[in-house]
Design a protein around this motif. Sequence first.
Motif, PDB file in Angstrom:
ATOM      1  N   CYS A 195       0.846  -1.182   0.000  1.00 13.95           N
ATOM      2  CA  CYS A 195       0.000   0.000   0.000  1.00 13.95           C
ATOM      3  C   CYS A 195       0.886   1.238   0.000  1.00 13.95           C
ATOM      4  CB  CYS A 195      -0.895  -0.002   1.239  1.00 13.95           C
ATOM      5  SG  CYS A 195      -1.950   1.443   1.297  1.00 13.95           S
ATOM      6  N   ASN A 196       0.680   2.070  -0.978  1.00 11.66           N
ATOM      7  CA  ASN A 196       1.434   3.313  -1.085  1.00 11.66           C
ATOM      8  C   ASN A 196       0.771   4.371  -0.198  1.00 11.66           C
ATOM      9  OD1 ASN A 196       2.622   5.727  -1.786  1.00 11.66           O
ATOM     10  ND2 ASN A 196       2.606   5.342  -3.993  1.00 11.66           N
ATOM     11  N   ALA A 197       1.343   4.533   0.995  1.00 15.12           N
ATOM     12  CA  ALA A 197       0.847   5.533   1.941  1.00 15.12           C
ATOM     13  C   ALA A 197       1.915   6.590   2.151  1.00 15.12           C
ATOM     14  CB  ALA A 197       0.459   4.865   3.255  1.00 15.12           C
ATOM     15  N   ASP A 198       2.642   6.872   1.074  1.00 16.55           N
ATOM     16  CA  ASP A 198       3.710   7.874   1.130  1.00 16.55           C
ATOM     17  C   ASP A 198       3.171   9.199   0.604  1.00 16.55           C
ATOM     18  OD1 ASP A 198       6.441   8.453   1.774  1.00 16.55           O
ATOM     19  OD2 ASP A 198       6.811   8.707  -0.361  1.00 16.55           O
ATOM     20  N   ARG A 223      18.413   3.603  -1.000  1.00 17.94           N
ATOM     21  CA  ARG A 223      18.159   5.002  -1.350  1.00 17.94           C
ATOM     22  C   ARG A 223      16.951   5.041  -2.271  1.00 17.94           C
ATOM     23  NH1 ARG A 223      23.589   7.947  -1.256  1.00 17.94           N
ATOM     24  NH2 ARG A 223      22.571   9.566  -2.446  1.00 17.94           N
ATOM     25  N   GLY A 224      16.198   6.137  -2.235  1.00 17.95           N
ATOM     26  CA  GLY A 224      15.024   6.243  -3.076  1.00 17.95           C
ATOM     27  C   GLY A 224      15.365   6.662  -4.491  1.00 17.95           C
ATOM     28  N   TYR A 274       9.913  12.878  -1.271  1.00 23.61           N
ATOM     29  CA  TYR A 274       8.724  12.964  -2.116  1.00 23.61           C
ATOM     30  C   TYR A 274       8.736  11.892  -3.187  1.00 23.61           C
ATOM     31  CZ  TYR A 274       5.969  14.944  -6.061  1.00 23.61           C
ATOM     32  OH  TYR A 274       5.109  15.146  -7.102  1.00 23.61           O
ATOM     33  N   LEU A 275       9.919  11.693  -3.741  1.00 20.23           N
ATOM     34  CA  LEU A 275      10.056  10.777  -4.862  1.00 20.23           C
ATOM     35  C   LEU A 275       9.628   9.350  -4.506  1.00 20.23           C
ATOM     36  CD1 LEU A 275      10.892  10.317  -7.736  1.00 20.23           C
ATOM     37  CD2 LEU A 275      13.259  10.226  -7.014  1.00 20.23           C
ATOM     38  N   LEU A 330       9.323   3.739  -4.515  1.00 17.69           N
ATOM     39  CA  LEU A 330       8.834   3.271  -3.219  1.00 17.69           C
ATOM     40  C   LEU A 330       9.332   1.858  -2.943  1.00 17.69           C
ATOM     41  CD1 LEU A 330       5.322   3.766  -1.736  1.00 17.69           C
ATOM     42  CD2 LEU A 330       6.331   1.516  -1.712  1.00 17.69           C
ATOM     43  N   LEU A 331       9.287   1.025  -3.973  1.00 23.54           N
ATOM     44  CA  LEU A 331       9.713  -0.364  -3.793  1.00 23.54           C
ATOM     45  C   LEU A 331      11.201  -0.449  -3.461  1.00 23.54           C
ATOM     46  CD1 LEU A 331       7.663  -1.989  -6.695  1.00 23.54           C
ATOM     47  CD2 LEU A 331       7.113  -1.973  -4.254  1.00 23.54           C
TER      48      LEU A 331
END
Lengths: 415, 157
Positions: A84-87, A189-190, A173-174, A181-182
């Motif tokens: 679940c993308n809760a970012d 690192r993002g 943010y990215l 996200l994965l």
Amino acid sequence: MIEQTKIALRNAGSIDPRSIDAYQAAGGFQGLKKALTMDPEEIVQELEQSGLRGRGGGGFPTGLKVKFTRQAERHGKGNKYVVCNADEGEPGTFKDRVIMEGDPHLMVEGMIIGAFAIQAEKGYVYIRGEYVESIARVEQAIKNCYERGYLGSNILDSGYSFDLEVRLGAGSYLCGEELTLLESLEGKRGYPRIKPPFPANQGVFNAPTLINNVETFAHMPVIVAEGGEQYKKRGTEKSPGTKIFTLSGDVKQPGYYEVVMGTTLGQLIYELGGGMKNGHGFKAALLGGAAGTFVDESVMDTPMGFDTLREKGATLGSGAVMVMDASRSLYEMMHSILDFFAHESCGKCVPCRVGTRMLLMMWEGVKGGSAGEKARTLEQMQEEAEYMQENSLCPLGGSPIISIKSAVHYFRDEF
Amino acid sequence: MSTREVLEHYPPERDRLLVMLHAIQRNNAGNNIAPADIRQVAEYLNTTTASVYGVVRYYSMFRVEPRGQYIIRLCKSPLCRMVGAFNLLAYIEQKLSIRMGETTSDMVFTLEPSECLGYCDRAPVMMINERIFVDLDEKKVEQIIDDLLSQETTKRE
């Protein structure tokens, strides 16, 4: 007068979000209970039938995403995952926070349904680190679900097992971009990944992964409980269902409103939002956040849906609606947006790293200049931003063009 | 608690790195992740120091250098800016005699920028440690900072 139609927010604010009993008393887990008696294939069909589209901003058909992940081959005996993308970090957007703080069990129920549909073994909720209360509420909800047998092994004696954990972001943010996200979820690192492969085939730990936004998952229990056909009766033909809009800026009653798709900007601002405050008239709205579009008065009566707005050169995005009155400077707003992207560019690919910085410098260079000068610069920036969009690795490099293009279209001479 | 003890709450799995780093940072008096912590994390996860250091430096919520008791995160995203976040920034900088990104010499406050905190309907907004403060103006910010300062003085006496 338009009324709200609440699906994702049906309990938020009216029940104790910490209590699973309260959630059950409000009709919670009906969708999951039904789902566990169904063939997973049927759940996929219901989701496809519902016409639900991703509520994170992309608008991709959720049913298709679930279908692709269900069909994807496992790597050997490896797992399938649900994430679940809760970012939530798109400026102007706070709908996921409201769901997680107000009704976290709903989102968790949606995730278990999604997981059952693709027969996933394991799931993660990736929540941005700043959302302290959301993190606490979701962790509590997961704990409750384990205690009551909605999570863990042999869920409600169905023979199906699924584990769910929380993972945290830390101010990027990215990382709200799904592939990034994965990466972050894996403890790295993002930095964005190259697409394809898509998460349905190679997601977290390179395994097939179903990744959806909080609001998208929150719709799944209702779709399964009442059926896709029934769900689809709300909203518009191409954008069925409801959407939470987060209204901010120069309106009398800013806040969050869940309404059927097809509601107009005018209804949102003048009916639900109580109209403009401070005695100034409406000048512009920024729809969909920093990676969104400027629109003027002419869009006021357009039914808001993914396609209807696109036809007008606008975006629905995450549902953020930032309203500016006649006293506000569009130059300054554009400056904030460009500043934002220059700050959030991760630096991995050159077009975005250099491009976001260059756009900011170009815009700062015409500060105090004439309207004509600004208009000409904006057009040059549009060319640069198009180049960035074509050549950047991930959607961040493709974002500045969205707001710039809309600014040229609607406000070329008003900067 | 020592960093090692914090780490041992988690299985040594790489995907838990960010969760671990948050926990270490909360546990440290300086609200930071020091080089010694990074070495211990790397050892615990059986990876290189560089790899962990790279993660710490990428994410804006993590900091290697020690910070103040209270971390003020002022939202400077487009909507907060539209309604005066930069005026508040100037006010806080002047009141605490520090610039954005700096820590007061008594190690009480650190001032940091933040992207959208998700309270745009109540802008301008800031977060201090784990608390959100909304509908800010100079007077309100002054009150909040003074309250924290007096708490800190009482604690130190």
